[in-house]
Write a protein that holds these residues in place. Structure first.
Motif, mmCIF file in Angstrom:
data_model
loop_
_atom_site.group_PDB
_atom_site.id
_atom_site.type_symbol
_atom_site.label_atom_id
_atom_site.label_comp_id
_atom_site.label_asym_id
_atom_site.label_seq_id
_atom_site.Cartn_x
_atom_site.Cartn_y
_atom_site.Cartn_z
ATOM 1 N N PRO A 738 10.889 -26.197 -9.203
ATOM 2 C CA PRO A 738 11.692 -26.279 -8.341
ATOM 3 C C PRO A 738 10.340 -26.832 -6.878
ATOM 4 C CG PRO A 738 13.061 -24.474 -8.973
ATOM 5 C CD PRO A 738 11.575 -24.415 -9.692
ATOM 6 N N GLU A 739 9.800 -26.539 -7.296
ATOM 7 C CA GLU A 739 8.467 -26.781 -5.818
ATOM 8 C C GLU A 739 8.057 -27.791 -5.885
ATOM 9 O OE1 GLU A 739 7.573 -22.488 -6.919
ATOM 10 O OE2 GLU A 739 9.296 -24.047 -7.329
ATOM 11 N N ALA A 740 8.575 -28.412 -7.564
ATOM 12 C CA ALA A 740 7.152 -29.646 -7.700
ATOM 13 C C ALA A 740 7.039 -30.033 -6.890
ATOM 14 C CB ALA A 740 7.439 -29.847 -9.286
ATOM 15 N N ASP A 741 8.062 -31.732 -6.634
ATOM 16 C CA ASP A 741 7.739 -31.626 -5.252
ATOM 17 C C ASP A 741 6.838 -31.661 -3.924
ATOM 18 O OD1 ASP A 741 11.343 -32.677 -6.408
ATOM 19 O OD2 ASP A 741 9.526 -34.359 -6.549
ATOM 20 N N GLU A 742 7.804 -30.779 -3.965
ATOM 21 C CA GLU A 742 6.436 -29.990 -2.706
ATOM 22 C C GLU A 742 5.454 -29.837 -2.810
ATOM 23 O OE1 GLU A 742 8.065 -26.647 -1.307
ATOM 24 O OE2 GLU A 742 6.453 -25.973 -0.453
#
Lengths: 980, 158
Positions: A738-742
């Protein structure tokens, strides 16, 4: 029997524990602990040598403090000293401290190993056991290296005490599991197997575990264990309830040993030797017979122990799957348990029956219990029991009972626990499809699903119904009629609108003859839902409308009116606006013939494994669905790439076309659902073959994807890893975390840093880019003290959704499969940008840590701006070029709120990091920033101009990008806007 | 047609294997934690909390088995204490359920009507009892007589 007084022997410890217990608050406790720690530290540092008793007491206190959850950073040396005491109690505390607190790479390990060595050689069975338990508890590689050779000797030595043999067997098991390479096989194998004959049942109990573990890797070497296990089992099973004395538990002879023996036998096929097999079958029959005998005790312990053996026996019978008689008996036995008053037994019976249902011999017998199982689904109090009941209904379902089971599951769904609704929905969808005799029943079932549990109907499910309706012309009319009726409901689920919109857009003509569902009625029915729907659904409906214009020319004027309305043409959502504009133009410019070709009915989908089934498997793990996936695969289902190529100009409705186009990548999670949509529609339709094919929005991309992650074998996937063996299959790469974009965003304006970090692993990045080439160094750091195994990072590129042309070539070198504790390995990536792209490549890292597989997918920080070449230019040139790029689609603009303090220097640094040149004295307003650069790709260069206008008062920015390429403008704008 | 052998539990890759044993009271205080798999300290704390949350909400009519992450917790409640064993999902539930009881009976004999406080004050002896009965995640000894005899012998040593 011995009674142990509180903390006997160590008064100081008991007092300390009492003090802690009397503390009224956490603060008081910490204060007391700190006082004690200071005391112990001073004792350990003091001049006076401590006697063994005191040392033991203080080490034990430290251990207690550690177990309360506080860090302990001293006392290790004292604990190690205790190991060489010749008093048991001191040694025991020393070993306990080591087992609980010392991690494997401690410097003390050599001293510890030394003490262990002495104890192993001591011939004192108590000390030997302490040492063996310590090895078994720590199980580190260092210990394996030191002792793996000694332990087999201790295990099979004639003079070893029984208790030592027990410990040695399990100690060896532990070392073998931790580092199989260290445990030498061979000369002692036969003697280990013969431990099954040992007099002492405890030795046998330990040895069976060891053999079960070893025989999995070397089944042939241990084959002789089969007959020994059978005869041992036979002796136990046929013994009277008191024969085994110490090993009889509530009148059941050796229940745990029996279970272990039965599990050992499950490592092998049925015995080949007829005599052995006969004896075994006799055993199994005896167990089944005993289950029918009246209990020897009313205690639950008795029945549990007896049934533990019974369930393991049934597992073995199922494993062999060759004795119809036993299978049916097993099934009848489980049938009795289904109505037992013990919840545990009902649960286990449902679970066990699930596997029986998949055997051809017992499937029919299982089916006879359908009513009981349905009742369980309705009445059980424990959700996990209901879940098992649902599993079993699913497993026992076939053509003969499908309608009953599906309708029961649908009924259950109305009240089902939220936790299992989605799974029930998937199961119903699969059963309905699998056992549909007439497809109208199938359509009804899925629409019912949407009605009852619309929120839990995932995309896979409603995509699938569209797929099937598209492929079966005998059900299309019925489907159109049914959705039309379903849409009459004043409140219907959005998924119903999607399915309805799609089906009417394709097959609404089939019911248009009926005046009650004439074209205008169909249209106004759909359009009445339009405004309440999400953007994705509205996008779908717009496509339905353009299809209507083709299907029903009489609706053209109305629909054009709708498209022309300001709420569409100037919709804030770019996707909707674009569709409205393009569909409107299409409908007015194109001739009827062109329209008919473009908006032709969708071609059939290639047959393939149901994506729903794949989803269920993912949800429940590979084992779960296997019982169900029983061979009704279409012979053509291996054709995963899809065979049918539609005419290039076919415009899909929201569109089961993705797979047909050969696109096998899921949409980038970052992109809003519709963004890959009809953006290039007009180009596509009017510019001919040179243009990029357009895609409908998301639905079928994901749909046809069991796909989820990019499939490396698809033509546009980049060459990820030169070694094909390392190519992960599509199932192998999970979706990005989930944090990949961040995490990705952090690297848009910088090239070096820590990309990812958790408790196990740190990934650092260093990269440099020149023109259209880049080199990236990835550093994988093992933060633990344990070696990572099967360590394999892979890079794949999902391909660019809009172009699906190879846009990035990434070459990776493989790294070592093992990463030692505390070590770091480096991987070099060579990157070539072939053309502009939107989605970054994915980095998938997989490894095993302490036996548990770990997987992680990140987005590799390679974004299109990395290939910027800054361009200096004078104000005059800048404005001239700015004007040249004045087409609306060349510009992308965003107005957004500042997420960080608005500091001009920071902003400058970020813009430079982004890659463009910063141009001074260009913008009349000195607060503003302007920049220019060229994106270098192998295929083309894209000139970019940008302007950033901060508004300190409003804490807002306006960012404007102009480039020669629309998608690049938009993408750069999005990337950069997230940086402020 | 049903394909033969597809639904069978033919891959018993793990054997009988315990991942961890926990004794907790109702308030969530840990009275024993024995780990047979590598976890770091934070992970252990998380597991302890999760197990407590999963187990304490269940009532007597529920099964003694709960699916937990990729594993299964077999648990039994004695007065205010929960004895939990974490095993693989396809392990033999009842065998572990009774292994817990067998262990509790040994503790009861050894401590003469064991109560929670015995486990607190004699925590270092509880580890010895565990190691006698379970080792390397496997059941080592099941005979109460043998275990108690050994414990008595150890008790007599200085």
């Amino acid at each position: 029997m011995p009674a142990v007084s509180k903390g006997d022997g160590m008064r100081g410890l008991a007092v300390f524990i009492s003090d802690i217990r009397n503390c009224k608050s956490k603060e008081a406790e910490i204060k007391r602990i700190n006082k004690e720690l200071a005391n112990i530290r001073s004792k350990f540092k003091g001049d006076k040598a401590l006697d063994g008793y005191s040392k033991k007491k203080y080490v034990c206190k430290l251990l207690f403090i550690f177990l309360l959850g506080h860090d302990i950073d001293f006392g290790h040396m004292e604990a190690v000293n205790l190991l060489s005491s010749n008093k048991y109690t001191e040694k025991q505390i020393g070993y306990l401290f080591i087992s609980v607190l010392v991690n494997s790479n401690s410097e003390l390990i050599r001293l510890i190993n030394n003490a262990i060595k002495n104890d192993l050689a001591s011939r004192n069975p108590t000390f030997m056991c302490l040492a063996l338990h310590c090895i078994a508890n720590v199980g580190s590689r260092e210990m394996g290296e030191a002792f793996a050779a000694d332990i087999p000797r201790i295990l099979v030595a004639g003079d070893s005490m029984d208790s030592v043999k027990q410990s040695a067997a399990l100690c060896l098991l532990r070392l073998y599991k931790a580092s199989p390479d260290l445990v030498p096989m061979g000369e002692w194998t036969a003697r280990v197997v013969h431990l099954l004959n040992d007099q002492h049942m405890g030795v046998v109990t330990a040895a069976v575990s060891l053999i079960t573990c070893l025989c999995k890797k070397n089944p042939d070497d241990f084959k002789t264990c089969i007959s020994l296990a059978v005869s041992r089992l036979s002796r136990i099973v046929s013994s009277a309830s008191t024969d085994l004395q110490d090993y009889t538990y509530y009148f059941v002879p050796a229940p745990w040993l029996s279970v272990k023996l039965l599990r050992l036998l499950q490592c092998y096929p049925p015995p080949e030797d007829a005599a052995v097999k006969g004896r075994l079958v006799e055993c199994l029959e005896t167990v089944l017979n005993k289950a029918q005998e009246p209990p020897k005790s009313k205690k639950v312990q008795h029945s549990n122990a007896k049934n533990a053996i019974l369930f393991e026996t049934i597992s073995l019978i199922i494993h062999y799957d060759s004795e119809p008689n036993l299978l049916v008996r097993a099934c009848n036995q489980l049938g009795q348990f289904l109505q037992h008053r013990e919840t545990n037994l009902r649960y286990l019976a449902l679970e066990s029956m699930c596997t029986l249902a998949s055997s051809e011999f017992s499937h029919e017998a299982v089916k006879t219990h359908i009513d009981t199982v349905i009742n369980a689904l309705k009445t059980e109090r424990d959700v996990s029991v209901r879940q098992r009941a649902a599993d079993l209904l699913y497993a026992m379902c076939d053509r003969s009972n499908a309608k009953q089971i599906v309708s029961e599951m649908l009924r259950y769904l109305e009240t089902a626990d939220y936790a299992i609704r989605e799974e029930i929905v998937l199961k119903v969808a699969i059963l309905a499809e699998k056992y549909a005799v007439d497809y109208s029943w199938y359509v009804d079932t899925i629409l019912n699903l949407i009605r009852i549990a619309g929120d839990y109907v995932s995309e896979e499910v409603w995509y699938r119904v569209l797929q099937i309706v598209t492929n079966r012309d005998d059900v299309q009319g019925y489907a159109a009629k049914t959705v039309f009726e379903a849409l009459q409901a004043p409140a219907c689920h959005e998924n119903m609108v999607k399915v309805g919109g799609y089906i009417l857009g394709e097959f609404g003509n089939l019911i248009a003859g009926d005046p009650r569902s004439s074209p205008p009625v169909q249209f106004s029915l759909l359009h009445s839902k339009f405004h309440l729907c999400s953007v994705a659904t509205r996008a779908l409906l717009l496509s339905t409308y353009i299809k209507f214009i083709n299907l029903f020319p009489e609706t053209k004027a109305t629909i054009q009116g709708v498209l022309r309305a300001g709420s569409q043409l100037r919709n804030a959502d770019v996707e909707l606006q674009q569709r409205a504009v393009e569909y409107l133009t299409l409908s007015s410019v194109a001739s009827t013939d062109v329209l008919a070709t473009v908006l032709e009915e969708m071609p059939p989908f290639p047959e393939r494994e149901s994506s729903i089934l794949a989803k269920l498997k993912r949800k429940k793990g590979p084992g779960a669905a296997s019982a169900l996936d029983d061979g009704r695969r279409d012979p053509s289902s291996n054709d995963i790439n899809g065979g049918v190529e539609p005419t290039p100009s076919t415009v899909s409705t929201p569109s089961p076309s993705a797979d047909l186009l050969g696109l096998r990548a899921a949409p980038p999670p970052a992109a809003p659902p519709a963004s890959a949509g009809a953006g290039n529609l007009l180009v596509d339709v009017f510019d001919g073959p040179a243009a990029q094919p357009s895609l409908g929005p998301t639905p079928e991309e994901a749909f046809l994807s069991e796909l989820e992650p990019p499939a490396p074998e698809s033509p546009m996937a980049l060459l990820a890893d030169p070694a094909p063996a390392a190519d992960p299959g599509p199932e192998d790469i999970g979706p990005p975390i989930p944090e990949a974009d961040e995490l990705l965003n952090k690297f848009v304006c910088k090239n070096n840093g820590v990309l990812f970090e958790n408790q196990l692993l740190q990934i650092g990045v260093k990269s440099e880019f020149r023109q259209n080439l880049g080199r990236m160094y990835l550093f994988y750091g093992n933060k633990t003290s344990v070696q990572f195994q099967n360590f394999s990072p892979t890079v794949v590129h999902p391909g660019d959704l809009q172009t699906h042309i190879l846009s990035l070539a990434v070459q990776t070198k493989r790294v070592a499969a093992q990463v030692d504790g505390g070590a770091q390995v480096q991987q070099v990536l060579n990157i070539e940008c072939l053309r502009d792209f939107l989605t970054p490549p994915l980095l998938s890292v997989r490894f095993r840590y302490g036996g548990a597989p770990q997987a992680l997918t990140l987005k590799l920080p390679v974004t299109i701006n990395k290939f910027f070449q800054p361009t200096e230019m004078a104000a005059q040139d800048f404005f001239q070029r700015w004007k040249q790029l004045s087409l609306p689609q060349q510009e992308a603009q965003k107005i957004f709120k500042a997420n960080h303090p608005m500091d001009a220097e920071v902003t400058k640094a970020k813009l430079l990091g982004f890659g463009s040149a910063l141009l001074d004295n260009v913008d009349p307003n000195p607060e503003n920033f302007v920049g220019a650069g060229i994106i270098q790709t192998k295929a083309l260069q894209v000139g970019c101009l940008l302007r950033l206008e901060p508004n300190a008062q409003a804490q807002m920015y306006r960012l404007t990008l102009r480039t020669s390429k629309e998608s690049v403008s938009r993408h750069l704008c999005e990337l950069l806007a997230q940086q402020f | 047609v049903r394909l033969k052998g597809q639904g069978k539990r033919c891959t018993r890759s793990e054997g009988l294997e315990i991942r961890f044993i926990l004794i907790q009271n109702r308030a969530g205080k840990t009275r024993l934690a024995k780990w047979y798999m590598q976890f770091d300290d934070d992970e252990k704390q998380k597991l302890i909390e999760e197990v407590h949350a999963v187990v304490t909400v269940r009532d007597a009519k529920h099964t003694n088995f709960v699916e937990f992450r990729n594993f299964k917790i077999i648990y039994r409640r004695y007065a205010g204490l929960y004895f939990c064993i974490c095993v693989d999902v396809n392990d033999n539930n009842l065998a572990y359920l009774e292994a817990i009881h067998n262990f509790v009976e040994v503790l009861n004999e050894y401590f003469h009507n064991v109560c929670e406080l015995d486990l607190v004050f004699n925590f270092y002896k509880v580890y010895t009892v565990v190691d006698e009965m379970f080792l390397a995640g496997e059941i080592r000894e099941t005979s109460q007589t043998k275990v108690l005899k050994q414990l008595l012998m150890l008790q007599s040593l200085e």
